[in-house]
Design a protein around this motif. Structure first.
Motif, short mmCIF file in Angstrom:
data_model
loop_
_atom_site.label_atom_id
_atom_site.label_comp_id
_atom_site.label_asym_id
_atom_site.label_seq_id
_atom_site.Cartn_x
_atom_site.Cartn_y
_atom_site.Cartn_z
N ASP A 59 33.27 41.30 45.96
CA ASP A 59 32.75 41.03 45.82
C ASP A 59 32.50 39.41 46.08
OD1 ASP A 59 35.01 39.16 46.43
OD2 ASP A 59 36.17 40.32 43.94
N THR A 60 32.42 38.68 44.80
CA THR A 60 31.26 37.22 45.85
C THR A 60 33.35 36.52 46.36
OG1 THR A 60 32.96 35.90 43.32
CG2 THR A 60 29.82 37.07 44.03
N PHE A 61 33.11 36.63 46.71
CA PHE A 61 35.01 36.48 46.83
C PHE A 61 35.31 36.83 48.29
CE2 PHE A 61 39.52 34.27 46.95
CZ PHE A 61 39.43 33.00 47.42
N GLY A 62 34.75 37.95 48.15
CA GLY A 62 35.19 38.81 49.23
C GLY A 62 37.17 39.35 49.42
N GLY A 63 37.12 39.31 47.77
CA GLY A 63 38.27 40.24 47.79
C GLY A 63 39.37 39.22 47.87
N TYR A 64 39.39 38.37 49.05
CA TYR A 64 40.08 37.50 48.72
C TYR A 64 39.82 36.03 50.10
CZ TYR A 64 41.43 38.82 53.63
OH TYR A 64 40.82 39.29 55.49
N LYS A 102 23.13 51.82 42.25
CA LYS A 102 23.61 51.19 41.90
C LYS A 102 24.53 50.58 42.76
CE LYS A 102 26.27 54.08 39.01
NZ LYS A 102 27.21 55.03 37.62
N ILE A 103 25.60 49.36 42.72
CA ILE A 103 26.19 49.09 43.42
C ILE A 103 27.66 48.28 42.56
CG2 ILE A 103 26.64 46.71 44.87
CD1 ILE A 103 23.49 46.18 44.96
N TYR A 104 28.17 48.75 43.59
CA TYR A 104 29.91 48.62 43.01
C TYR A 104 30.34 47.87 44.03
CZ TYR A 104 29.15 52.67 39.66
OH TYR A 104 28.82 53.61 39.28
N TRP A 105 31.32 46.91 43.47
CA TRP A 105 32.74 45.87 44.21
C TRP A 105 33.83 47.01 44.12
CZ3 TRP A 105 32.11 41.14 40.94
CH2 TRP A 105 30.37 40.33 41.58
N GLY A 106 34.58 46.99 45.06
CA GLY A 106 35.71 48.12 45.31
C GLY A 106 36.38 47.22 44.54
N ALA A 107 37.50 47.17 43.45
CA ALA A 107 38.81 46.81 43.15
C ALA A 107 39.72 47.37 43.05
CB ALA A 107 37.96 47.06 42.01
N PRO A 166 48.53 38.82 43.50
CA PRO A 166 47.44 37.85 43.78
C PRO A 166 46.47 37.88 43.00
CG PRO A 166 48.68 39.42 45.13
CD PRO A 166 49.39 40.17 43.83
N PRO A 167 45.76 36.74 43.06
CA PRO A 167 44.25 36.62 41.63
C PRO A 167 43.08 38.39 42.51
CG PRO A 167 44.24 35.17 43.88
CD PRO A 167 45.80 35.71 43.60
N PHE A 168 43.27 38.50 43.06
CA PHE A 168 42.08 40.29 43.45
C PHE A 168 42.61 40.73 42.70
CE2 PHE A 168 44.50 39.76 47.46
CZ PHE A 168 45.07 40.69 47.61
N MET A 169 43.18 40.77 42.11
CA MET A 169 43.73 42.13 41.62
C MET A 169 42.74 42.20 40.30
SD MET A 169 45.99 43.81 43.13
CE MET A 169 46.65 44.18 44.36
#
Length: 301
Positions: free
Chosen positions: A146-151, A187-192, A222-225
């Motif tokens: 994602d835009t924040f690189g996860g963490y 399709k593009i997915y962000w891992g989550a 953590p906020p990346f959840m």
């Protein structure tokens, strides 16, 4: 080059990121006959070394951790069955940028960053290296951060930028035709990471008496959840959990065998690590399963 009908490309910052975040997904699609390509942007030269006998590889000593981690990555991919794994621009093209922890608890760029680092890479130069791979492999699906690189790690953030820019450029017929025929990724997915699944896993581990989870609070994640209403797809394949854990163990310099990843029995591991979630950020959502989410990243294609 003749390739299978389904093709998946994943973009990661360092060795081990792929096994932790997408090991189940990669193993599943390999087993189903899809072509899986992993692109790793750096070799993790500045990673924290958790094995005392390897401390001499550190940047301030032999500065040989990257080469060692390349071997760990190859071993991990063998466990998952992935035969197409590459380092962006070749080994050593971009150096691990390092990081520090900010006052907000998030990772951020260090005070001093090597000019050779991925964080300092020219965005177009790095993206064009990925454009060439995209046009060669022609994936329908790309998995990125994602835009924040996860963490917040600068290499993760840069990997996000490179992945998205490269997908855009790869689709432009007039951009660098010398890099191959244009290809539009569907399709593009962000891992989550699912917040509800993490809460469940922590509680189950506590109830089982598992060690190695100190400091993990199911009520203060953590906020990346990511909460479930923001998730779009789930890959649930517990039969590949052993392969994922084996791949993670291959990254021995970075993941300790007594850490939380391995602090549970087989049954709990399949629940905690046998499922991976995603957010769809480009493309049309396909049919959903009983989970209410897509259960195939190629759904609708």
């Amino acid at each position: 080059m003749s390739l299978p009908d389904r093709r998946l490309l994943l973009v990661h910052a360092h060795p081990d990121d792929e096994s932790i975040g997408n090991g189940i997904t990669m193993a599943r699609y390999v087993a189903e006959g899809a072509h899986v390509t992993l692109v790793t942007c750096t070799l993790g030269d500045l990673g924290e070394i958790l094995v005392p006998e390897l401390e001499h590889l550190a940047a301030d000593r032999d500065d040989a951790l990257g080469a060692h981690r390349a071997g760990e990555l190859a071993a991990a991919m063998a466990e998952l069955g992935v035969t197409d794994h590459r380092v962006l621009g070749g080994a050593g093209r971009f150096r691990d940028s390092g990081m520090k922890w900010g006052d907000d608890g998030h990772a951020t760029a260090a005070d001093e960053v090597d000019p050779r680092s991925f964080w300092n890479a020219d965005l177009l130069e790095a993206s064009d290296l990925l454009v060439e791979i995209i046009r060669e492999v022609r994936p329908q699906v790309v998995v990125a951060y994602d835009t924040f690189g996860g963490y917040g790690h600068p290499d993760h953030v840069q990997a996000h930028r490179v992945a998205h820019y490269a997908v855009d450029l790869a689709a432009a017929r007039s951009h660098r035709p010398d890099l191959g025929e244009a290809w539009d990724v569907a399709k593009i997915y962000w891992g989550a990471m699912s917040a509800s699944r993490m809460r469940e896993g922590i509680r189950m581990m506590r109830e089982s008496g598992a060690e190695g989870i100190e400091g993990f609070d199911p009520d203060n994640l953590p906020p990346f959840m990511v909460e479930d209403d923001q998730l779009d797809a789930v890959i649930e394949a517990p039969e590949h959990t052993d392969a994922k854990l084996a791949a993670m163990r291959a990254h021995a310099s970075q993941i300790t065998p007594d850490g939380m990843f391995f602090a549970m029995g087989v049954d709990l591991a399949k629940i905690a690590w046998g499922t991976e979630h995603y957010r769809l950020v480009k493309g049309v959502r396909g049919p959903v399963g009983e989970s209410g989410l897509e259960e195939d990243l190629f759904a609708g294609l």
